[in-house]
Design a protein around this motif. Sequence first.
Motif, short mmCIF file in Angstrom:
data_model
loop_
_atom_site.label_atom_id
_atom_site.label_comp_id
_atom_site.label_asym_id
_atom_site.label_seq_id
_atom_site.Cartn_x
_atom_site.Cartn_y
_atom_site.Cartn_z
N ILE A 112 1.03 -1.16 0.02
CA ILE A 112 -0.06 -0.07 -0.05
C ILE A 112 0.84 1.31 0.05
CG2 ILE A 112 -1.79 1.32 1.18
CD1 ILE A 112 -2.76 -1.28 2.41
N SER A 113 2.00 1.28 0.82
CA SER A 113 2.76 2.49 0.98
C SER A 113 3.45 2.72 -0.38
CB SER A 113 3.69 2.17 2.12
OG SER A 113 4.77 3.02 2.05
N ASN A 114 3.99 1.61 -1.08
CA ASN A 114 4.87 1.69 -2.42
C ASN A 114 3.84 2.31 -3.59
OD1 ASN A 114 7.14 0.85 -1.16
ND2 ASN A 114 6.84 -1.39 -1.68
N LYS A 115 2.65 1.95 -3.48
CA LYS A 115 1.60 2.32 -4.50
C LYS A 115 1.19 3.64 -4.23
CE LYS A 115 -2.62 0.38 -6.70
NZ LYS A 115 -3.69 -0.47 -6.55
N PHE A 116 0.92 4.25 -3.12
CA PHE A 116 0.92 5.48 -2.74
C PHE A 116 1.91 6.57 -3.01
CE2 PHE A 116 0.70 8.79 0.78
CZ PHE A 116 -0.44 9.44 0.45
N ARG A 117 3.03 5.94 -2.70
CA ARG A 117 4.29 6.87 -3.06
C ARG A 117 4.54 7.12 -4.54
NH1 ARG A 117 7.47 7.63 1.34
NH2 ARG A 117 7.03 6.57 3.17
N GLU A 118 4.33 5.81 -5.37
CA GLU A 118 4.34 5.82 -6.64
C GLU A 118 3.50 6.70 -7.42
OE1 GLU A 118 6.24 4.96 -10.25
OE2 GLU A 118 6.92 4.50 -8.21
N THR A 119 2.07 6.68 -7.00
CA THR A 119 1.21 7.31 -7.41
C THR A 119 1.58 8.94 -7.13
OG1 THR A 119 -0.65 5.91 -6.94
CG2 THR A 119 -1.30 8.23 -7.34
N LEU A 120 2.20 9.39 -5.90
CA LEU A 120 2.49 10.71 -5.87
C LEU A 120 3.69 11.16 -6.66
CD1 LEU A 120 1.99 11.04 -1.82
CD2 LEU A 120 0.42 11.94 -3.88
N ARG A 121 4.55 10.10 -6.96
CA ARG A 121 5.72 10.40 -7.60
C ARG A 121 5.30 10.89 -9.21
NH1 ARG A 121 8.88 8.59 -11.08
NH2 ARG A 121 7.81 6.45 -11.28
N LEU A 122 4.35 9.90 -9.51
CA LEU A 122 4.06 10.39 -10.91
C LEU A 122 3.21 11.49 -11.36
CD1 LEU A 122 2.36 6.79 -11.92
CD2 LEU A 122 4.60 7.78 -12.79
N LYS A 123 2.76 12.25 -10.01
CA LYS A 123 2.33 13.44 -10.05
C LYS A 123 3.23 14.47 -9.80
CE LYS A 123 -2.08 11.97 -10.74
NZ LYS A 123 -2.53 11.99 -12.10
#
Length: 182
Positions: A112-123
């Motif tokens: 969950i943490s990695n998915k959350f971080r990756e989504t924010l990184r893409l933004k």
Amino acid sequence: MSKKDKGKEAIAEEEVKTKEQTTSDKKSKKEQEDPVAKLQSDLETERDRYLRLFAEFENYKKRTGRERIELFKTASQDVMVSLLPVMDDFDRALKEIERSEDDTLLKGVELISNKFRETLRLKGLELISTVQGDAFDAEIHEAISQIPAPSKDLKGKIIDVVEKGYTLGDKIIRFPKVVIGQ
């Protein structure tokens, strides 16, 4: 008056009339040239005004385009700043779960943490890399305290990172909070 004088007078009158005619012809030519020159002058003035207005409009378009791009880049800044504490909570939760012996819980929270971080990184959200031993830079770091340096080589350098810093695009939205050696 004699005939001679009358003849001279008549010739003089004719010369005056001829001079007046040539003068009036010159005036009429000047009057004819003046409107053309005046129109050309007006045309140049209007052309100059048009070019200046066109250049001003082009500058306006470029400026608004840059402002629009900048707005799109930082439009999500408020949302990102409000999500940073959630990321900090994930980090704290992961540290605590690592201490426990539950590997499945750790894997689930890490996903969950990695998915959350990756989504924010893409933004556009990026972590500011700050580790112990880096030189303190007041432009990038925020010093929250100073403690005696454990060794001479850590004087004026970062001893601990209390809170991570992040950038959104090229703009720092949260400075890393650090402890520096004295």
